[in-house]
Write an enzyme that holds these catalytic residues in place. Structure first.
Site: not given
Length: 343
Positions: A149-151
């Site tokens: 998942l993106d940060r």
């Protein structure tokens, strides 16, 4: 300073010792100056290799005492990416057994180490929690990681602890659930309301030509174009008036493919970027001016894209059982939604 005769990827550097360096060990002094790119053990190896010289003579003893005024010349190789170490970072664990671990990742937590984020990542937390049981197939800096998942995206993730589980899960994510054994659902707060209550965005993605760290919808024939499909459904509409006049909506997005930034790019592509998205929603920042002052302040202070991985379902790689995990919308996003619900 650079040296034209130097080997590729290396750099000559001159360092002069001042009064504060007097009496220090050479490796200690150099490591302090070259951190964080070079650890003390790496500096010791560089010294022993004869890559440090004083007055034209190689110095090969890391314990040598430094004197003020000495000028050392060092040939620095390309810095090596450090191996991640375990860090006691709290994890919200939804499920764990010998094969895998399922977590609710908070926004702000980077998944794996990389430039600018060599520590404080999910991998560091997993190494501390799981020890040697993590699958090594992902490599030193991505142990157990089968998807990401993106940060600044929160929500459910699964990580493999055993190599066989890693292979099975990686195959499932690579297949994007085409066999029905993988389900991923996200909720996103977006600007405006899509014209249809549900639909699909079918648009290939590739690297942005203006910023290589970003993605963009690109022609299907381009070399780096990757097939991408996002299905969406409108869950809530915010603001008075007809749908085309309403200010925002909560949508559920389900992935048929798993490309980098896919939901963010696809929703922006159809004119409904995510609230708070610093990369793909910049053109909609003026929408904040239409909000009441209190809500406008909340939106301006919201530090990330309003995106949450709500649901992840997959077949257990060892037992074959279908498993389903949900993570509640986190507090920061809930507060934002409550503000929009009051419009």
């Amino acid at each position: 300073m650079s040296d034209p005769d130097n080997e590729a990827g290396s750099e000559w550097k001159e360092l002069r010792a001042d009064e504060t360096a007097e009496g220090k060990r050479l490796d200690q002094w150099l490591a302090a100056l070259l951190a964080p790119e070079f650890s003390r053990s790496r500096v010791q190896a560089i010294i022993r290799e004869g890559a440090v010289s004083l007055d034209g003579r190689a110095v090969s003893e890391p314990k040598r005492k430094v004197s003020a005024g000495e000028c050392y010349r060092i040939m620095l190789p390309e810095p090596e990416a450090p191996e991640p170490e375990g860090e006691a970072i709290p994890l919200s664990i939804l499920y764990e057994d010998d094969a895998l671990i399922v977590i609710d990742k908070p926004a702000g937590l980077v998944v794996h180490p990389g430039p600018g984020n060599w520590t404080g990542t999910l991998v560091n937390a997993l190494i501390h929690h799981c020890g040697a049981t993590l699958s090594g197939i992902g490599g030193v800096r991505r142990p157990g990681i089968v998807h990401r998942l993106d940060r600044d995206t929160s929500g459910v993730m699964v990580v493999a602890k055993a190599d066989h589980a890693h292979r099975v899960l990686a195959d499932a994510f690579a297949d994007h659930g085409q066999d029905g054994d993988l389900e991923r659902a996200y909720v996103a707060l977006v600007w405006g309301v899509p014209p249809r209550s549900s639909g699909s965005v079918v648009a290939p993605l590739g690297r942005s030509t203006s910023d290589r760290t970003l993605r963009a919808v690109v022609p299907a024939g381009r070399a780096d174009a990757r097939h991408a499909v996002t299905r969406y459904a409108v869950l809530e509409r915010y603001g008075p008036g007809r749908p085309e006049e309403q200010i925002a909506s909560l949508v559920e997005c389900r992935l048929e493919t798993g490309r980098t930034h896919q939901i963010r790019v696809h929703m922006a592509h159809i004119g409904h970027p995510l609230v708070g998205d610093p990369a793909y929603g910049r053109a909609f920042r003026t929408k904040v001016n239409r909000l009441p002052p209190q809500l406008a302040a909340k939106v301006a202070a919201f530090p990330r894209q309003a995106l949450h991985a709500r649901l992840l379902a997959f077949r257990h790689p060892e037992t074959g059982e279908m498993m389903r995990f949900e993570a509640p919308i986190p507090h920061d996003m809930t507060e934002l939604l409550e503000g929009f619900a009051g419009l």
